[in-house]
Design a protein around this motif. Structure first.
Motif, PDB file in Angstrom:
ATOM      1  N   ARG A   1       0.826  -1.214   0.000  1.00 26.36           N
ATOM      2  CA  ARG A   1       0.000   0.000   0.000  1.00 26.36           C
ATOM      3  C   ARG A   1       0.854   1.255   0.000  1.00 26.36           C
ATOM      4  NH1 ARG A   1      -3.813  -3.226  -1.346  1.00 26.36           N
ATOM      5  NH2 ARG A   1      -4.798  -4.387   0.312  1.00 26.36           N
ATOM      6  N   LEU A   2       1.944   1.231   0.767  1.00 28.63           N
ATOM      7  CA  LEU A   2       2.845   2.373   0.876  1.00 28.63           C
ATOM      8  C   LEU A   2       4.147   1.985   0.199  1.00 28.63           C
ATOM      9  CD1 LEU A   2       2.245   3.109   4.668  1.00 28.63           C
ATOM     10  CD2 LEU A   2       0.915   3.906   2.715  1.00 28.63           C
ATOM     11  N   ASN A   3       4.341   2.419  -1.034  1.00 30.35           N
ATOM     12  CA  ASN A   3       5.514   1.969  -1.778  1.00 30.35           C
ATOM     13  C   ASN A   3       6.466   3.117  -2.090  1.00 30.35           C
ATOM     14  OD1 ASN A   3       4.569   3.240  -4.219  1.00 30.35           O
ATOM     15  ND2 ASN A   3       3.132   1.546  -4.438  1.00 30.35           N
ATOM     16  N   SER A   4       7.661   2.764  -2.517  1.00 30.51           N
ATOM     17  CA  SER A   4       8.702   3.762  -2.768  1.00 30.51           C
ATOM     18  C   SER A   4       8.335   4.684  -3.923  1.00 30.51           C
ATOM     19  CB  SER A   4      10.042   3.078  -3.025  1.00 30.51           C
ATOM     20  OG  SER A   4       9.954   2.227  -4.149  1.00 30.51           O
ATOM     21  N   VAL A   5       7.482   4.246  -4.841  1.00 27.22           N
ATOM     22  CA  VAL A   5       7.041   5.092  -5.950  1.00 27.22           C
ATOM     23  C   VAL A   5       6.327   6.321  -5.408  1.00 27.22           C
ATOM     24  CG1 VAL A   5       5.552   5.200  -7.990  1.00 27.22           C
ATOM     25  CG2 VAL A   5       6.875   3.128  -7.518  1.00 27.22           C
ATOM     26  N   SER A   6       5.610   6.178  -4.301  1.00 23.84           N
ATOM     27  CA  SER A   6       4.879   7.268  -3.684  1.00 23.84           C
ATOM     28  C   SER A   6       5.715   8.057  -2.686  1.00 23.84           C
ATOM     29  CB  SER A   6       3.628   6.723  -2.967  1.00 23.84           C
ATOM     30  OG  SER A   6       2.798   6.033  -3.866  1.00 23.84           O
ATOM     31  N   GLY A   7       6.995   7.682  -2.522  1.00 21.17           N
ATOM     32  CA  GLY A   7       7.858   8.408  -1.620  1.00 21.17           C
ATOM     33  C   GLY A   7       8.050   7.775  -0.257  1.00 21.17           C
TER      34      GLY A   7
END
Length: 68
Positions: free
Chosen positions: A55-61
């Protein structure tokens, strides 16, 4: 919802997560609503087991975490 339903928690899903700054603001609002309604902070969680579920990935920071 906290005031009407005596909710005690919230889950962050991909559809309500944009970037770390937005998650900080969102979780603060959740805590303020919970404390205002119930006098107790909420439990905030996300399904972050890795692999296909990130859900919280590096693409989103967000900081990448190892898979479960």
């Amino acid at each position: 919802l906290f005031a009407d339903g005596n909710l005690g928690n919230a889950i962050l899903m991909g559809r309500n997560v944009d970037d770390p700054a937005q998650v900080l603001a969102l979780t603060r609002q959740i805590q303020e609503a919970a404390i205002g309604a119930n006098g107790v902070g909420a439990i905030v969680a996300t399904d972050q087991e890795g692999g296909l579920v990130q859900r919280l990935n590096s693409v989103s920071g967000f900081t990448p975490m190892p898979d479960a």
